[in-house]
Design a protein around this motif. Structure first.
Motif, mmCIF file in Angstrom:
data_model
loop_
_atom_site.group_PDB
_atom_site.id
_atom_site.type_symbol
_atom_site.label_atom_id
_atom_site.label_comp_id
_atom_site.label_asym_id
_atom_site.label_seq_id
_atom_site.Cartn_x
_atom_site.Cartn_y
_atom_site.Cartn_z
ATOM 1 N N PRO A 10 12.714 12.065 23.776
ATOM 2 C CA PRO A 10 12.733 12.269 25.151
ATOM 3 C C PRO A 10 11.708 12.755 26.099
ATOM 4 O O PRO A 10 11.678 12.536 27.475
ATOM 5 C CB PRO A 10 13.879 13.572 25.053
ATOM 6 N N ARG A 11 10.607 13.099 25.701
ATOM 7 C CA ARG A 11 9.449 13.285 26.455
ATOM 8 C C ARG A 11 8.772 12.047 26.731
ATOM 9 O O ARG A 11 8.747 10.999 25.842
ATOM 10 C CB ARG A 11 8.540 14.303 25.505
ATOM 11 N N GLU A 15 3.337 12.998 28.521
ATOM 12 C CA GLU A 15 3.506 14.286 28.050
ATOM 13 C C GLU A 15 3.184 14.539 26.380
ATOM 14 O O GLU A 15 2.665 15.424 26.022
ATOM 15 C CB GLU A 15 4.865 14.639 28.162
ATOM 16 N N VAL A 92 5.518 25.970 21.771
ATOM 17 C CA VAL A 92 6.115 25.956 20.649
ATOM 18 C C VAL A 92 7.148 26.774 20.530
ATOM 19 O O VAL A 92 8.280 26.361 20.181
ATOM 20 C CB VAL A 92 4.844 26.006 19.480
ATOM 21 N N GLU A 94 9.011 27.871 22.712
ATOM 22 C CA GLU A 94 10.051 27.526 23.833
ATOM 23 C C GLU A 94 10.869 26.206 22.977
ATOM 24 O O GLU A 94 12.086 26.476 23.101
ATOM 25 C CB GLU A 94 9.391 27.057 25.034
ATOM 26 N N ARG A 95 10.246 25.380 22.452
ATOM 27 C CA ARG A 95 10.863 24.341 22.111
ATOM 28 C C ARG A 95 11.585 24.746 20.654
ATOM 29 O O ARG A 95 12.541 23.984 20.474
ATOM 30 C CB ARG A 95 9.792 23.137 21.712
ATOM 31 N N LEU A 96 10.963 25.522 19.629
ATOM 32 C CA LEU A 96 11.479 25.666 18.492
ATOM 33 C C LEU A 96 12.737 26.640 19.102
ATOM 34 O O LEU A 96 14.104 26.580 18.323
ATOM 35 C CB LEU A 96 10.740 26.648 17.813
ATOM 36 N N ARG A 98 14.883 26.380 21.590
ATOM 37 C CA ARG A 98 15.631 25.410 21.874
ATOM 38 C C ARG A 98 16.478 24.797 20.766
ATOM 39 O O ARG A 98 17.627 24.780 20.727
ATOM 40 C CB ARG A 98 15.116 24.425 23.101
ATOM 41 N N ALA A 99 15.731 24.336 19.995
ATOM 42 C CA ALA A 99 16.150 23.632 18.927
ATOM 43 C C ALA A 99 17.071 24.554 18.107
ATOM 44 O O ALA A 99 17.928 23.937 17.679
ATOM 45 C CB ALA A 99 15.189 23.110 17.932
ATOM 46 N N GLU A 102 20.382 24.956 19.694
ATOM 47 C CA GLU A 102 21.252 23.800 19.621
ATOM 48 C C GLU A 102 21.843 23.874 18.151
ATOM 49 O O GLU A 102 22.976 23.780 18.140
ATOM 50 C CB GLU A 102 20.351 22.516 19.767
ATOM 51 N N ASP B 6 19.981 23.061 32.015
ATOM 52 C CA ASP B 6 18.757 23.584 32.072
ATOM 53 C C ASP B 6 17.665 22.849 32.779
ATOM 54 O O ASP B 6 17.382 21.599 32.022
ATOM 55 C CB ASP B 6 17.887 24.129 30.795
ATOM 56 N N ARG B 8 14.716 22.912 33.229
ATOM 57 C CA ARG B 8 13.379 22.780 32.723
ATOM 58 C C ARG B 8 13.368 21.552 31.670
ATOM 59 O O ARG B 8 12.461 21.473 31.039
ATOM 60 C CB ARG B 8 12.601 24.337 32.478
ATOM 61 N N SER B 9 14.473 21.513 31.162
ATOM 62 C CA SER B 9 14.565 20.814 29.663
ATOM 63 C C SER B 9 14.041 19.408 29.947
ATOM 64 O O SER B 9 14.168 18.792 31.352
ATOM 65 C CB SER B 9 15.993 20.748 29.086
ATOM 66 N N PRO B 10 13.476 18.635 28.964
ATOM 67 C CA PRO B 10 13.072 17.269 29.054
ATOM 68 C C PRO B 10 14.111 16.375 29.081
ATOM 69 O O PRO B 10 14.269 15.183 29.464
ATOM 70 C CB PRO B 10 12.035 17.169 27.917
ATOM 71 N N ARG B 11 15.170 17.024 28.520
ATOM 72 C CA ARG B 11 16.733 16.084 28.405
ATOM 73 C C ARG B 11 17.195 15.955 29.771
ATOM 74 O O ARG B 11 17.318 16.881 30.540
ATOM 75 C CB ARG B 11 17.318 16.696 27.523
ATOM 76 N N ARG B 95 15.816 16.834 15.805
ATOM 77 C CA ARG B 95 15.205 17.830 16.693
ATOM 78 C C ARG B 95 14.434 18.865 16.217
ATOM 79 O O ARG B 95 13.507 19.094 16.559
ATOM 80 C CB ARG B 95 16.076 18.052 17.957
ATOM 81 N N ALA B 99 10.503 19.920 16.226
ATOM 82 C CA ALA B 99 9.839 20.924 16.476
ATOM 83 C C ALA B 99 9.195 21.550 15.704
ATOM 84 O O ALA B 99 8.154 22.246 15.882
ATOM 85 C CB ALA B 99 11.095 22.056 17.159
#
Lengths: 132, 132
Positions: A10-11, A15, A92, A94-96, A98-99, A102, B6, B8-11, B95, B99
DNA sequence: GGCACTGTCCTATCGTGCTGGTACGGGGGT
DNA sequence: ACCCCCGTACCAGCACGATAGGACAGTGCC
């Protein structure tokens, strides 16, 4: 140092490039003073537009990660590594985070989650070996 | 069932909505037959355009996750839960894998990675308690 | 000096996702 | 029958990222 773009991510390509350079510098795979691929060269390798690479490099320079010497090339900045450490750590985390959110929202238990992470780690370190 | 976006999310907002419904159904927080928020209501709640919600619902219907009954509302489809299980499992694995790759590329060791995941799990389950 | 290569800049264009607004037709309670 | 809310559809417009192509200036090597 190879860079590649995952079109399914999605990036945006720009980026992804930026991230990869940041991570490579943070991990020490790219040391301060190292020369990065040329704008046009990297564009050809990663199958993106030279403009996209140039923009990514410009952002990185603004962040103090790289220095560009017009007519010569783009180099990892003197203290780029320490600058990247904090930056990449934050990204990292932040993204971890988020994952993981989810995954839990999707109903996975902690055990299953742990298993997925382990598997990913193993797969990833195996690839690292191959490229070493 | 609360949904939120969110920024700020890339999605994209639409994708986030779609994911959240998918995960909620997969985890059993939304059972087959349950009524989802109205297009306009959800749009107002999540601060997005009704059109965006409508499109997300349409995609979900196409995936067999929900059924829309014009003039009435949108409901979780009869076998939506099983359909979602596979779907969300695949998404989550993909995902989380990405990550983890990133984290390792950024130079984190397995121990640090483990610690970040644990922390995220704890934070996430604490939030879950609060909302329970 | 000449040449090849480097980064930089600018403008135009496309595709996509989101927005805003409007209109239609069906369901259900009163 | 009426009205309100529902989902659906369509359209024009905007924002953003990426694309495409061209032009410019500086560096380094021969």
């Amino acid at each position: 140092m190879r860079f590649e773009i995952d079109p399914r991510s999605p990036r945006s390509p720009g980026e992804q490039l930026q991230d990869q350079v940041t991570f490579a510098v943070a991990s020490g795979r790219l040391l301060p003073g190292a020369k990065l691929p040329s704008v046009r060269g990297l564009a050809a390798q990663a199958l993106v537009n030279p403009n996209t690479v140039a923009r990514a490099y410009r952002e990185l320079e603004h962040a103090g990660v790289v220095e560009s010497r017009p007519g010569d090339g783009v180099y990892v900045a003197a203290r780029g590594d320490s600058r990247c450490a904090a930056l990449s750590g934050k990204l990292v985390r932040e993204r971890l985070g988020r994952a993981v959110d989810e995954a839990l929202a999707a109903g996975l238990g902690e055990a299953e989650l742990q298993e997925i992470v382990d598997r990913a780690v193993r797969r990833s370190s195996k690839e690292r070996e191959v490229n070493a």
